[in-house]
Design an enzyme around this catalytic site. Sequence first.
Site, PDB file in Angstrom:
ATOM      1  N   GLY A  30     -17.791   0.579   9.488  1.00 48.38           N
ATOM      2  CA  GLY A  30     -16.458   0.040   9.696  1.00 48.38           C
ATOM      3  C   GLY A  30     -16.117  -0.168  11.159  1.00 48.38           C
ATOM      4  CB  ALA A  31     -14.510   0.326  13.833  1.00 47.06           C
ATOM      5  CB  ALA A  34     -18.153 -10.795  16.733  1.00 46.07           C
ATOM      6  CG  HIS A  36     -19.984  -4.543  12.047  1.00 47.39           C
ATOM      7  ND1 HIS A  36     -19.031  -4.079  12.917  1.00 47.39           N
ATOM      8  CD2 HIS A  36     -20.842  -3.518  11.841  1.00 47.39           C
ATOM      9  CE1 HIS A  36     -19.301  -2.813  13.208  1.00 47.39           C
ATOM     10  NE2 HIS A  36     -20.384  -2.446  12.590  1.00 47.39           N
ATOM     11  N   GLY A 146     -28.776  -4.529  12.178  1.00 49.15           N
ATOM     12  CA  GLY A 146     -28.734  -5.134  13.508  1.00 49.15           C
ATOM     13  C   GLY A 146     -29.796  -4.545  14.433  1.00 49.15           C
ATOM     14  CG  ASP A 149     -27.686   0.641  15.732  1.00 46.85           C
ATOM     15  OD1 ASP A 149     -27.337   1.673  16.310  1.00 46.85           O
ATOM     16  OD2 ASP A 149     -26.874  -0.258  15.419  1.00 46.85           O
ATOM     17  CB  SER A 184     -20.764  -0.747  20.281  1.00 51.08           C
ATOM     18  OG  SER A 184     -20.582   0.575  19.808  1.00 51.08           O
TER      19      SER A 184
HETATM   20  P1  AMP Z   1     -22.524   0.507  12.376  1.00 51.64           P
HETATM   21  O1  AMP Z   1     -21.207   0.197  11.738  1.00 51.64           O
HETATM   22  O2  AMP Z   1     -22.435   0.786  13.833  1.00 51.64           O
HETATM   23  O3  AMP Z   1     -23.306   1.545  11.604  1.00 51.64           O
HETATM   24  O4  AMP Z   1     -23.367  -0.828  12.277  1.00 51.64           O
HETATM   25  C1  AMP Z   1     -23.609  -1.450  11.047  1.00 51.64           C
HETATM   26  C2  AMP Z   1     -24.693  -2.473  11.241  1.00 51.64           C
HETATM   27  O5  AMP Z   1     -24.240  -3.446  12.187  1.00 51.64           O
HETATM   28  C3  AMP Z   1     -25.980  -1.846  11.814  1.00 51.64           C
HETATM   29  O6  AMP Z   1     -27.093  -2.441  11.173  1.00 51.64           O
HETATM   30  C4  AMP Z   1     -25.910  -2.217  13.258  1.00 51.64           C
HETATM   31  O7  AMP Z   1     -27.167  -2.320  13.889  1.00 51.64           O
HETATM   32  C5  AMP Z   1     -25.216  -3.565  13.201  1.00 51.64           C
HETATM   33  N1  AMP Z   1     -24.614  -3.888  14.495  1.00 51.64           N
HETATM   34  C6  AMP Z   1     -23.757  -3.119  15.203  1.00 51.64           C
HETATM   35  N2  AMP Z   1     -23.451  -3.710  16.364  1.00 51.64           N
HETATM   36  C7  AMP Z   1     -24.139  -4.865  16.411  1.00 51.64           C
HETATM   37  C8  AMP Z   1     -24.260  -5.934  17.354  1.00 51.64           C
HETATM   38  N3  AMP Z   1     -23.621  -5.915  18.516  1.00 51.64           N
HETATM   39  N4  AMP Z   1     -25.053  -6.979  17.050  1.00 51.64           N
HETATM   40  C9  AMP Z   1     -25.720  -7.013  15.862  1.00 51.64           C
HETATM   41  N5  AMP Z   1     -25.653  -6.048  14.941  1.00 51.64           N
HETATM   42  C10 AMP Z   1     -24.884  -4.997  15.196  1.00 51.64           C
END
Ligand code: AMP
Length: 280
Positions: A30-31, A34, A36, A146, A149, A184
Amino acid sequence: MVVVKTIKELKDLLNSFGENRKVGFVPTMGALHAGHVSLIERCVNENEVSVVSIFVNPTQFNDKKDLEKYPRTLDADCKLLEGKGVDIIFAPAVEEMYPEEDKRVFDFSPLDKVMEGKCRPGHFNGVAQIVSKLFDAVNPDRAYFGEKDFQQVAIIKEMVHQLRYDIEIKACPIKREDDGLALSSRNSLLSPEERSQAVNISKALFASKKYADTHTVDETKSYVESLIAESPLLKTEYFTIVDGDTLQDIKNWEDTDFAVGCIAVFCGNIRLIDNIKYKE
Ligand code: AMP
């Protein structure tokens, strides 16, 4: 777009779409931003049914304070996804995903012994616990992660192999702010002063890409560290250049065809990660 909170509701809804439909899945905490959205748009384009999960997974946080301060913005997240073609948002409570303690211990060695795995003990075990539970609940054909990570993508592919999931893992490029900072959810926690210095992480990585053309791996590592050290609010936790498949350190550029520089930096108290491909 329907928001569901239980696995039963999720499965009933998925069944209502009928069989033989390709299901795409984007797990998130969540949060949404762009970054995501770029994964979600690709998922919607490539699949007939798209599921996005929003769940801040406690078992992947090795730092309690980090878990407490992690932003939670479900209403805004749902608004952001309106009209984007998502069919289901799965936003369970902690008790739904962990009715009892998950005692499973995964071994992704050597992938989980370096970088994030080394600095955040138990992190990838928690990631594997929740992603496997989500895979079991959604049963997708494709799942989108993404490259922000970078290590996580490798770990998830290894988990899919070990647990024999029939799921295609799609790695998606890093989405950045206009000035280069990798998007992020944690960026929203930065003060204006921290935000203005956080951009120096990606600036250092971009500068190092050119530098690497004429310098050794060790020199490139030192160069990035020295650039980051110029910003008083930034503190490098690690910067390393690895083989993008094995995630093990390389000594020479000739050691691999796929060289990736991975960095973790504290910006004030906020921990940020980023990476750059030198060779692919
Ligand atoms: P998170 O909510 O941080 O667990 O991220 C969810 C998914 O979104 C993960 O697969 C991340 O790698 C991806 N993600 C987060 N930030 C980015 C970004 N700046 N560009 C591409 N993918 C992202």
